[in-house]
Design an enzyme around this catalytic site. Structure first.
Site, PDB file in Angstrom:
ATOM      1  N   THR A  52      35.099  86.260  56.072  1.00 31.36           N
ATOM      2  CA  THR A  52      36.589  86.513  55.722  1.00 31.36           C
ATOM      3  C   THR A  52      36.842  88.083  55.260  1.00 31.36           C
ATOM      4  OG1 THR A  52      38.222  86.485  53.866  1.00 31.36           O
ATOM      5  CG2 THR A  52      36.048  85.511  53.507  1.00 31.36           C
ATOM      6  N   GLU A  69      38.378  89.135  52.706  1.00 32.24           N
ATOM      7  CA  GLU A  69      38.223  88.984  51.347  1.00 32.24           C
ATOM      8  C   GLU A  69      36.959  89.821  51.019  1.00 32.24           C
ATOM      9  OE1 GLU A  69      40.422  87.820  48.609  1.00 32.24           O
ATOM     10  OE2 GLU A  69      41.553  88.460  50.271  1.00 32.24           O
ATOM     11  N   TYR A  95      35.570  83.153  45.239  1.00 28.93           N
ATOM     12  CA  TYR A  95      35.597  82.926  46.892  1.00 28.93           C
ATOM     13  C   TYR A  95      34.955  83.946  47.628  1.00 28.93           C
ATOM     14  CZ  TYR A  95      37.733  82.393  51.188  1.00 28.93           C
ATOM     15  OH  TYR A  95      37.958  82.336  52.685  1.00 28.93           O
ATOM     16  N   LYS A 123      31.614  83.872  49.956  1.00 22.16           N
ATOM     17  CA  LYS A 123      31.738  83.933  51.433  1.00 22.16           C
ATOM     18  C   LYS A 123      30.482  85.192  51.776  1.00 22.16           C
ATOM     19  CE  LYS A 123      34.610  81.283  53.237  1.00 22.16           C
ATOM     20  NZ  LYS A 123      34.287  80.478  54.454  1.00 22.16           N
TER      21      LYS A 123
HETATM   22  P1  NDP Z   1      41.473  75.270  55.129  1.00 17.52           P
HETATM   23  O1  NDP Z   1      41.835  75.228  53.520  1.00 17.52           O
HETATM   24  O2  NDP Z   1      43.058  74.633  55.950  1.00 17.52           O
HETATM   25  O3  NDP Z   1      40.664  74.006  55.405  1.00 17.52           O
HETATM   26  C1  NDP Z   1      39.089  73.913  54.771  1.00 17.52           C
HETATM   27  C2  NDP Z   1      38.601  72.816  55.340  1.00 17.52           C
HETATM   28  O4  NDP Z   1      37.262  72.719  54.600  1.00 17.52           O
HETATM   29  C3  NDP Z   1      39.315  71.545  54.887  1.00 17.52           C
HETATM   30  O5  NDP Z   1      39.329  70.494  56.118  1.00 17.52           O
HETATM   31  C4  NDP Z   1      38.649  70.988  53.985  1.00 17.52           C
HETATM   32  O6  NDP Z   1      38.681  69.462  53.835  1.00 17.52           O
HETATM   33  C5  NDP Z   1      37.247  71.357  54.219  1.00 17.52           C
HETATM   34  N1  NDP Z   1      36.339  71.136  52.947  1.00 17.52           N
HETATM   35  C6  NDP Z   1      36.649  71.720  51.828  1.00 17.52           C
HETATM   36  N2  NDP Z   1      35.598  71.332  50.920  1.00 17.52           N
HETATM   37  C7  NDP Z   1      34.768  70.879  51.745  1.00 17.52           C
HETATM   38  C8  NDP Z   1      33.420  70.079  51.497  1.00 17.52           C
HETATM   39  N3  NDP Z   1      32.490  69.933  50.494  1.00 17.52           N
HETATM   40  N4  NDP Z   1      32.730  69.454  52.414  1.00 17.52           N
HETATM   41  C9  NDP Z   1      33.390  69.307  53.503  1.00 17.52           C
HETATM   42  N5  NDP Z   1      34.506  69.874  54.010  1.00 17.52           N
HETATM   43  C10 NDP Z   1      35.228  70.469  52.905  1.00 17.52           C
HETATM   44  O7  NDP Z   1      41.205  76.358  55.769  1.00 17.52           O
HETATM   45  P2  NDP Z   1      41.322  77.191  56.790  1.00 17.52           P
HETATM   46  O8  NDP Z   1      41.401  76.381  58.096  1.00 17.52           O
HETATM   47  O9  NDP Z   1      42.567  78.142  56.803  1.00 17.52           O
HETATM   48  O10 NDP Z   1      40.269  78.284  57.125  1.00 17.52           O
HETATM   49  C11 NDP Z   1      38.984  77.774  57.867  1.00 17.52           C
HETATM   50  C12 NDP Z   1      37.762  78.453  57.316  1.00 17.52           C
HETATM   51  O11 NDP Z   1      37.967  79.971  57.434  1.00 17.52           O
HETATM   52  C13 NDP Z   1      37.522  78.279  55.808  1.00 17.52           C
HETATM   53  O12 NDP Z   1      36.292  78.591  55.668  1.00 17.52           O
HETATM   54  C14 NDP Z   1      37.997  79.617  55.143  1.00 17.52           C
HETATM   55  O13 NDP Z   1      37.440  80.135  54.043  1.00 17.52           O
HETATM   56  C15 NDP Z   1      37.916  80.668  56.381  1.00 17.52           C
HETATM   57  N6  NDP Z   1      38.940  81.758  56.423  1.00 17.52           N
HETATM   58  C16 NDP Z   1      40.218  81.746  56.691  1.00 17.52           C
HETATM   59  C17 NDP Z   1      41.426  82.509  56.951  1.00 17.52           C
HETATM   60  C18 NDP Z   1      42.660  82.203  57.087  1.00 17.52           C
HETATM   61  O14 NDP Z   1      43.289  83.320  56.789  1.00 17.52           O
HETATM   62  N7  NDP Z   1      42.952  80.880  57.188  1.00 17.52           N
HETATM   63  C19 NDP Z   1      40.512  83.877  56.873  1.00 17.52           C
HETATM   64  C20 NDP Z   1      39.274  84.054  56.892  1.00 17.52           C
HETATM   65  C21 NDP Z   1      38.348  83.042  56.634  1.00 17.52           C
HETATM   66  P3  NDP Z   1      40.001  68.613  52.693  1.00 17.52           P
HETATM   67  O15 NDP Z   1      41.033  68.694  53.824  1.00 17.52           O
HETATM   68  O16 NDP Z   1      39.411  67.569  52.438  1.00 17.52           O
HETATM   69  O17 NDP Z   1      40.059  69.604  51.823  1.00 17.52           O
HETATM   70  P1  GDR Z   2      44.800  85.282  50.597  1.00 14.13           P
HETATM   71  O1  GDR Z   2      45.724  84.195  50.892  1.00 14.13           O
HETATM   72  O2  GDR Z   2      44.202  84.952  49.040  1.00 14.13           O
HETATM   73  O3  GDR Z   2      44.728  86.692  51.145  1.00 14.13           O
HETATM   74  O4  GDR Z   2      43.418  84.158  51.191  1.00 14.13           O
HETATM   75  P2  GDR Z   2      47.160  83.902  49.906  1.00 14.13           P
HETATM   76  O5  GDR Z   2      48.076  83.448  51.043  1.00 14.13           O
HETATM   77  O6  GDR Z   2      46.745  82.854  49.045  1.00 14.13           O
HETATM   78  O7  GDR Z   2      47.521  85.276  49.230  1.00 14.13           O
HETATM   79  C1  GDR Z   2      47.970  86.397  49.927  1.00 14.13           C
HETATM   80  C2  GDR Z   2      48.609  87.554  49.012  1.00 14.13           C
HETATM   81  O8  GDR Z   2      49.718  86.915  48.537  1.00 14.13           O
HETATM   82  C3  GDR Z   2      49.745  86.978  47.007  1.00 14.13           C
HETATM   83  N1  GDR Z   2      50.783  86.208  46.501  1.00 14.13           N
HETATM   84  C4  GDR Z   2      50.659  84.897  46.350  1.00 14.13           C
HETATM   85  N2  GDR Z   2      49.712  83.936  46.728  1.00 14.13           N
HETATM   86  C5  GDR Z   2      49.932  82.702  46.567  1.00 14.13           C
HETATM   87  N3  GDR Z   2      49.005  81.900  47.220  1.00 14.13           N
HETATM   88  N4  GDR Z   2      50.859  82.066  46.059  1.00 14.13           N
HETATM   89  C6  GDR Z   2      51.893  83.088  45.399  1.00 14.13           C
HETATM   90  O9  GDR Z   2      52.826  82.562  45.050  1.00 14.13           O
HETATM   91  C7  GDR Z   2      51.704  84.469  45.857  1.00 14.13           C
HETATM   92  N5  GDR Z   2      52.370  85.517  45.378  1.00 14.13           N
HETATM   93  C8  GDR Z   2      51.942  86.535  45.701  1.00 14.13           C
HETATM   94  C9  GDR Z   2      48.188  86.894  46.743  1.00 14.13           C
HETATM   95  O10 GDR Z   2      48.119  87.441  45.316  1.00 14.13           O
HETATM   96  C10 GDR Z   2      47.467  87.738  47.808  1.00 14.13           C
HETATM   97  O11 GDR Z   2      47.552  88.938  47.404  1.00 14.13           O
HETATM   98  C11 GDR Z   2      43.631  83.656  52.648  1.00 14.13           C
HETATM   99  C12 GDR Z   2      42.639  82.479  52.725  1.00 14.13           C
HETATM  100  O12 GDR Z   2      43.036  81.809  53.750  1.00 14.13           O
HETATM  101  C13 GDR Z   2      41.374  82.667  52.492  1.00 14.13           C
HETATM  102  O13 GDR Z   2      40.448  81.483  52.678  1.00 14.13           O
HETATM  103  C14 GDR Z   2      40.916  83.745  53.495  1.00 14.13           C
HETATM  104  O14 GDR Z   2      39.757  84.109  53.547  1.00 14.13           O
HETATM  105  C15 GDR Z   2      41.812  85.028  53.350  1.00 14.13           C
HETATM  106  O15 GDR Z   2      42.960  84.666  53.347  1.00 14.13           O
HETATM  107  C16 GDR Z   2      41.707  85.941  54.460  1.00 14.13           C
END
Ligand code: NDP
Ligand code: GDR
Length: 342
Positions: free
Chosen positions: A125, A127, A149, A153
């Site tokens: 990520t 992050e 987090y 990662k």
């Molecule tokens: P989500 O939060 O939507 O999905 C995460 C998944 O992980 C869910 O299916 C969750 O299951 C599962 N999970 C959590 N804990 C466990 C565990 N202990 N054992 C098995 N499964 C588990 O994330 P995204 O789909 O958005 O992201 C996918 C991956 O990419 C993640 O690793 C995230 O950190 C990474 N990532 C995401 C980005 C983004 O912008 N979306 C950007 C960069 C990286 P449950 O439904 O039960 O909670």
């Molecule tokens: P991020 O996503 O932390 O970048 O992680 P998120 O949408 O939570 O926050 C993005 C930015 O918005 C600001 N923010 C808020 N965020 C949330 N959730 N709720 C609020 O009310 C709010 N107001 C402002 C946050 O402070 C932050 O700066 C996501 C996840 O998908 C990670 O798993 C992944 O690795 C990164 O993106 C890339």
């Protein structure tokens, strides 16, 4: 027919990746963990729930994962499971690291001990870059993590590289910048905004409370991004790639773009914690800042440089920021109007 194991199948990326791989004629094994909510809504939304074999396991439990590897002839593993909410990682740092860091190592150990050559994808990520000193970040930018987090990662990222180099395992990491969609969890800011605005229009709530809206991210569309995962896994040699749009926008930009689809006109007042968005039509405040949504440490700015992926994977995002906001807003307007009509 290739067999792929997707961990995190119930999440945003897991669902889109499963759909994409099904189109490529893969057999899909989805690693799911038991939960009190029956949470296949994303797979149902995409109409693929009955096309996937779900196996119950957990990234914290190596033996149950091992059983899945014994049971199926797995070719490719996409490790998408994680505690993925940055804000939560400050409250649950230990379990976050258990899943996001050690969970990766557990799978890599199973692959290392397997007789079969199994390819591995790790969901890294942006992050990890954290508090950045450069205006854009690529594969050689140093990490400066700001949350448990991000630190968990970084372990996952480096252990993936380590197993690639030490044991010649095909193991790659996609360093993906934020990617969103109508399947995004409602706790993440983009979905919180599109759902929140729909609720305001529906008069379910008067006002939406947010944290640091000056924060900037490189926001792309999840369906574009899962394709890049697969491209990485089809290369002859494993490597790490940044996946991003190369554009950065603030949370406030996202709001300003989204309100148009809800027929709202707003103006802003105040700065920092006193910022508020006011509905021009009736002078009512519809967005306010609540310090409880601020994080102990923030990542203020991210912008990816995905030129390596563009050159080597021939990958480019199709959906830009404006289109992304449109897709998400329209989906939530549709969902909420449906609820009202029922
Ligand atoms: P989500 O939060 O939507 O999905 C995460 C998944 O992980 C869910 O299916 C969750 O299951 C599962 N999970 C959590 N804990 C466990 C565990 N202990 N054992 C098995 N499964 C588990 O994330 P995204 O789909 O958005 O992201 C996918 C991956 O990419 C993640 O690793 C995230 O950190 C990474 N990532 C995401 C980005 C983004 O912008 N979306 C950007 C960069 C990286 P449950 O439904 O039960 O909670
Ligand atoms: P991020 O996503 O932390 O970048 O992680 P998120 O949408 O939570 O926050 C993005 C930015 O918005 C600001 N923010 C808020 N965020 C949330 N959730 N709720 C609020 O009310 C709010 N107001 C402002 C946050 O402070 C932050 O700066 C996501 C996840 O998908 C990670 O798993 C992944 O690795 C990164 O993106 C890339």
């Amino acid at each position: 027919m290739k067999t792929a194991l997707i961990t995190g199948i119930s999440g945003q990326d897991g669902a889109y990746l499963a759909k994409f791989l099904l189109e490529k004629k893969y057999k899909i094994i989805g690693l799911d963990r038991r939960s009190s909510r029956s949470d296949s809504w994303r797979l149902n939304y995409l109409g693929i729930n009955n096309k996937i074999i779900l196996e119950y396991s957990d990234l914290t439990e190596i033996s149950s994962m091992q059983r899945i590897f014994y049971k199926y002839n797995i070719d490719e593993v996409y490790n998408l499971a994680a505690q993925s909410f940055v804000a939560s990682s400050f409250n649950t740092p230990i379990s976050t690291c258990d899943v996001n860091a050690l969970g990766v190592l557990r799978i890599l150990e199973i692959i290392r001990n397997s007789k079969k050559k199994i390819k591995f994808y790790q969901a890294s990520t942006s992050e990890m870059f954290g508090k950045v000193l450069k205006s854009s970040q690529n594969e050689i930018t140093s990490f400066n993590p700001q949350s448990p987090y991000a630190i968990s990662k970084i372990f996952g990222h480096y252990i993936t590289q380590n197993y690639r180099k030490s044991y010649k395992i095909f193991a790659c990491s996609g360093i993906l910048f934020n990617h969103e969609s109508p399947l995004r969890g409602e706790e993440f800011v983009t979905r919180k905004i599109t759902v929140g605005l729909a609720k305001i229009i529906n008069k379910e709530i008067d006002c939406l409370y947010l944290g640091n809206i000056d924060s900037k991210r490189d926001w792309g569309y999840a369906e574009d991004y899962v394709k890049a995962m697969w491209f990485m896994m089809q290369k002859k040699v494993a490597n790490d790639y940044v996946i991003a749009t190369n554009q950065s926008y603030s949370v406030k930009d996202f709001i300003n773009e989204a309100v148009k689809y809800y027929g709202l006109e707003i103006f802003w007042k105040g700065k920092g914690l006193t910022q508020k968005a006011i509905n021009k039509k009736n002078n009512k405040i519809i967005i306010k800042i609540d310090p409880k949504f601020y994080r102990p440490l923030e990542v203020n700015y991210l912008r990816g440089d995905a030129r390596k992926a563009e050159k080597i994977l021939k990958w480019k995002p199709k959906i830009n920021f404006r289109k992304l906001v449109e897709i998400m807003s329209k989906a939530d307007i549709k969902r909420h109007l449906k609820v009202e009509n029922n």
